[in-house]
Enzyme design. Structure first.
Site: not given
Length: 343
Positions: A13, A15-16, A247, A251
């Site tokens: 899991h 986020h790229l 995960d 940002h």
């Protein structure tokens, strides 16, 4: 123990992101992860096979020379997803799962599912073709306290899905509560869960006591220490139902350090190193390999990686920031030490 050699791990899991940020996120995760389940909550989201495969190509274009890193793609479910789209995705050979984001539950989830009954025909198709169902397990009802949203989702929604689709393989992602640990443990072998490094290492006191630390703010939110201990117990139990999913969710620094900051913690810079710390904290380094390298591929019916990596007990200082496209991200443990490093 000062050195550990384990089968090359995978991240189930992550986020790229996209665009200019891809070069940096792919660089970090491909250092020693063999594969990663890549989340589809882009803007716009990867709601069909064509979009997901185009994203696959963009990721592969950023894999550093010499790395064998392979992204495993995921379809973003909406109220309008069709069973035919599931069959197309499965036939692609690159898309291994579809993801439930309850509308509004997390970053870029506004296109998500408004009522799980809307996707029952899709879940039936997934059960038939053998596509995994990944779940962000939180309700979005504003009347439900944010610390209770995982528990309520399990009680009111997930329990029904598991009962209605007994042959569907389900991953309850980034679990944060003892309730989730107990549910997954007691469910059939078709139900598993990922656990993040930051939920193993931290609880809500780290985020809120003595000042707000926005880089610990993620969804599902960090819970009480009692829940953290339940997660550590599950990860170190040897159960095949629990496996590594960072995960990791970058940002920009100014989007986190803000009056209304974004949810997500960045751990791809030191994922397995942080997990090693967590497992060492409960004297369970001997259980790390199964959690990081075996349980995930076994549940997905994929081969385990054939090569190894070596972790050394050697402290190093994490930079204050890492590059993220045309901006910077503040990683977990920024400006502090991590006890382990990959040789």
């Amino acid at each position: 123990m000062t050195t550990i050699t384990i089968t090359r791990p995978d991240d189930w899991h992550i986020h790229l992101r996209d665009g200019a940020q891809l070069k940096d996120t792919v660089r970090d995760i491909s250092r020693y992860m063999g594969r990663a389940i890549v989340m589809p909550n882009l803007v716009p989201p990867a709601i069909d096979t064509e979009t997901a495969l185009a994203y696959y190509d963009r990721i592969k274009a950023q894999v550093p020379a010499g790395s064998q890193f392979e992204p495993l793609m995921v379809l973003y479910l909406t109220d309008k997803t069709s069973p035919d789209e599931i069959r197309r995705a499965k036939a692609s050979g690159k898309i291994v799962a579809a993801k439930l984001y309850p509308a509004g539950a997390t970053t870029n989830s506004d296109s998500g599912v408004t009522d799980v009954k809307n996707i029952y025909p899709v879940l039936q198709a997934m059960q038939e073709v053998g596509m995994l169902f990944l779940v962000h397990g939180e309700v979005t009802d504003s009347a439900i306290d944010i610390f209770d949203r995982e528990r309520v989702f399990i009680e009111n929604t997930l329990s029904k899905i598991v009962a209605d689709f007994p042959a569907l393989k389900i991953v309850l992602e980034h679990i944060t509560t003892k309730n989730a640990v107990d549910f997954v443990t007691q469910a059939s072998d078709n139900v598993a869960a990922t656990i993040t490094a930051h939920h193993l290492l931290y609880n809500r006191n780290h985020m809120l006591a003595g000042g707000i630390r926005p880089h610990f703010y993620c969804l599902p939110i960090l819970k009480r220490n009692t829940h953290q201990q339940a997660l550590l117990g599950a990860a170190a139990s040897g159960s095949k139902k629990f496996f590594l999913g960072t995960d990791s969710a970058p940002h920009a620094k100014d989007k986190k350090e803000a009056a209304c900051g974004c949810a997500g913690s960045y751990t791809a810079h030191a994922a397995i190193e942080l997990y090693a710390e967590a497992f060492e904290s409960v004297n369970a380094l001997d259980k790390l390999e199964a959690f990081a390298s075996f349980n995930g591929p076994d549940f997905y019916n994929l081969p385990r990686n054939s090569d190894t990596i070596t972790l050394v007990k050697k402290s190093w200082d994490v930079p204050a920031t890492y590059p993220l496209g045309d901006t910077n991200v503040v990683p977990i443990r920024a400006g502090e030490a991590i006890d382990w490093q990959v040789e």
